[in-house]
Design an enzyme around this catalytic site. Structure first.
Site, PDB file in Angstrom:
ATOM      1  N   LYS A 135      -4.332  68.631  18.157  1.00  0.00           N
ATOM      2  CA  LYS A 135      -4.417  67.132  17.683  1.00  0.00           C
ATOM      3  C   LYS A 135      -3.154  66.691  16.863  1.00  0.00           C
ATOM      4  O   LYS A 135      -2.633  67.506  15.989  1.00  0.00           O
ATOM      5  CB  LYS A 135      -5.616  66.902  17.010  1.00  0.00           C
ATOM      6  CG  LYS A 135      -7.007  67.059  17.590  1.00  0.00           C
ATOM      7  CD  LYS A 135      -7.229  66.027  18.779  1.00  0.00           C
ATOM      8  CE  LYS A 135      -8.291  66.335  19.698  1.00  0.00           C
ATOM      9  NZ  LYS A 135      -8.471  65.476  20.762  1.00  0.00           N
TER      10      LYS A 135
ATOM     11  N   GLU B  84      -0.850  63.569  24.925  1.00  0.00           N
ATOM     12  CA  GLU B  84      -1.968  63.016  25.723  1.00  0.00           C
ATOM     13  C   GLU B  84      -2.205  61.816  24.597  1.00  0.00           C
ATOM     14  O   GLU B  84      -2.290  61.667  23.626  1.00  0.00           O
ATOM     15  CB  GLU B  84      -3.310  63.606  25.693  1.00  0.00           C
ATOM     16  CG  GLU B  84      -4.411  63.405  26.059  1.00  0.00           C
ATOM     17  CD  GLU B  84      -5.887  64.182  26.109  1.00  0.00           C
ATOM     18  OE1 GLU B  84      -5.419  65.333  25.737  1.00  0.00           O
ATOM     19  OE2 GLU B  84      -6.647  63.792  26.555  1.00  0.00           O
TER      20      GLU B  84
ATOM     21  N   ASP C 151      -5.993  59.601  28.662  1.00  0.00           N
ATOM     22  CA  ASP C 151      -7.589  60.101  28.658  1.00  0.00           C
ATOM     23  C   ASP C 151      -8.442  58.824  28.504  1.00  0.00           C
ATOM     24  O   ASP C 151      -8.936  58.049  29.630  1.00  0.00           O
ATOM     25  CB  ASP C 151      -7.658  60.741  27.492  1.00  0.00           C
ATOM     26  CG  ASP C 151      -9.304  60.975  26.856  1.00  0.00           C
ATOM     27  OD1 ASP C 151      -9.361  61.958  25.858  1.00  0.00           O
ATOM     28  OD2 ASP C 151     -10.015  60.413  27.511  1.00  0.00           O
TER      29      ASP C 151
ATOM     30  N   ASN D 131      -5.012  60.864  20.454  1.00  0.00           N
ATOM     31  CA  ASN D 131      -6.248  59.976  20.569  1.00  0.00           C
ATOM     32  C   ASN D 131      -5.701  58.569  20.159  1.00  0.00           C
ATOM     33  O   ASN D 131      -6.554  57.779  19.466  1.00  0.00           O
ATOM     34  CB  ASN D 131      -7.251  60.601  19.818  1.00  0.00           C
ATOM     35  CG  ASN D 131      -8.019  61.657  20.435  1.00  0.00           C
ATOM     36  OD1 ASN D 131      -7.984  62.792  19.728  1.00  0.00           O
ATOM     37  ND2 ASN D 131      -8.435  61.580  21.336  1.00  0.00           N
TER      38      ASN D 131
END
Ligand code: NPG
Length: 382
Positions: free
Chosen positions: A169, A226, A251, A196
């Site tokens: 992350k 991502e 995502d 994220n």
């Protein structure tokens, strides 16, 4: 086609073996929603990917249970009545789409009907979806840690356990140093990062600021970066993709075949993370897999801390030909002290086996559910 007479909603709280920190906060466990359909042709199970709070997407476990009971099960009942008491798994999503949104709730119901249909036919899920292998490489997603030393220690443990890919992350200010430390410690490790959406900002400077910080990752030989920006910022991701060498993966942005087609047309990503719940079901996930395959875009299977039920579905999906990158598919013990299927998933030489049995190929351990204090609501369709 199976006849559905009962839908059971099972709720169970499952604590993660270690808390998992992301840009959304810290996950200590899941308030799991399971869906079981039953009738003369047998039963089937589905798992809802929604977490306890609506932070990753707008869904959350209690909301998913409510919309399932109040709207989705009645819609399924209408489809069954129209079908002489039965429904085919391929028709479930269309039957539910009179209700707007709630893809994870819909995906769980479709999974349960698909499981029941396949068990009645004696057909494994992998075969129905188009699996080309009987095992998939295990990847692991590592939550943010308090220190780089702690992060390296956690990664060491997973590499020793045999995981073939590690996902870290990242967030603004915590993107390069931790990743570089892990890369230096594991020069040949398949490594990727997930933001994220945390590099999103309200102004146009978002891309410039993100590119400035993320450019340093280009020297670390990562598989992908991502979701650096917000889920709806496809143009920002396309601009970022032009400025970085490392492939951009999406995502949260990919919620359907249509949204995948737009993202690819805009050059917003060159890799796609597929999660059956996020896109509204396993069958939509296969359609996105096929779209990406036709355009030479690799996909991999994401995870939402599923129990052995949802993991069985993810592993079968990840066995399709264009899943060419390891997914967030880890052993049951990485998540929970005790799984709720009779055969928990274990690593074998860094792989997870696709369950060979009919349907999901796993058996739900109802005594484990009882021991975990699961609650149940049984809804009759007729
Ligand atoms: O291994 O199942 C797993 C978890 C994989 O990192 C993972 N999930 O962004 O994909 C993600 C992430 C996540 C989603 C974490 C939602 C928290 C909430």
């Amino acid at each position: 086609m199976i006849r559905v007479e009962v839908v059971e909603l099972v709720r169970v709280r499952m604590e993660l073996v270690t808390p998992f920190r992301t840009a959304y906060g810290v996950e200590h466990g899941r308030d799991v929603l399971l869906v079981r359909v039953d009738g003369p042709d047998g039963e089937g199970w589905g798992e809802c990917a929604a977490l306890t709070e609506p932070r990753y997407t707008a869904e959350w476990a209690d909301g998913a249970a409510a919309v399932t009971e109040r709207f989705l099960v009645p819609a399924l009942a209408v489809a069954c009545d129209a079908g002489g008491g039965g429904v085919a798994a391929v028709d479930v999503r269309a039957a539910l789409d009179g209700i707007a949104g709630h893809p994870m709730a819909k995906a769980a119901l479709e999974m349960a009907v698909l499981d029941a249909e396949l068990r009645a036919l004696g057909e494994p899920l992998g075969r129905r979806l188009g699996a080309v292998v009987d095992r998939v490489p295990a990847g692991v997603s590592v939550g943010a840690t308090g220190s780089i030393a702690e992060l390296c220690s956690v990664v060491d443990g997973y590499v020793t356990a045999g995981y073939r890919r590690v996902k870290l992350k990242i967030a603004p200010g915590h993107a390069v140093e931790p990743v570089r430390a892990v890369r230096e410690r594991h020069p040949a490790l398949a490594l990727q990062v997930d933001a994220n959406g945390s590099f999103a900002r309200s102004n146009a400077a978002a891309v410039t600021a993100a590119a400035a910080e993320l450019a340093a990752l280009d020297d670390l030989d990562l598989l992908l970066i991502e979701q650096p920006l917000a889920a709806d910022d496809l143009l920002g991701h396309a601009e970022l993709a032009r400025r970085l060498r490392t492939p951009i993966c999406l995502d949260e942005s990919i919620v359907s075949v249509a949204s995948a087609a737009v993202a690819l047309a805009l050059g917003a990503c060159s890799v796609v993370n597929l999660k059956p719940g996020r896109v509204g079901g396993l069958l939509e996930a296969v359609r996105i897999h096929d779209l990406c395959a036709a355009q030479g875009i690799p996909v991999w299977c994401g995870g939402m801390f599923e129990t052995g039920i949802g993991r069985a579905a993810n592993v079968a999906l990840a066995a399709l030909a264009n899943f060419t990158l390891p997914g967030d598919l880890s052993a049951s013990a990485r998540y929970y002290r005790r799984d709720i299927v009779e055969t928990p998933f274990v690593l074998d030489d860094g792989y997870l086996s696709v369950p060979p049995g009919p349907g999901l190929g796993v058996t739900v351990d109802r005594s484990a559910l009882a021991d975990l204090g699961a609650s149940s609501r049984v809804l009759r369709l007729r």
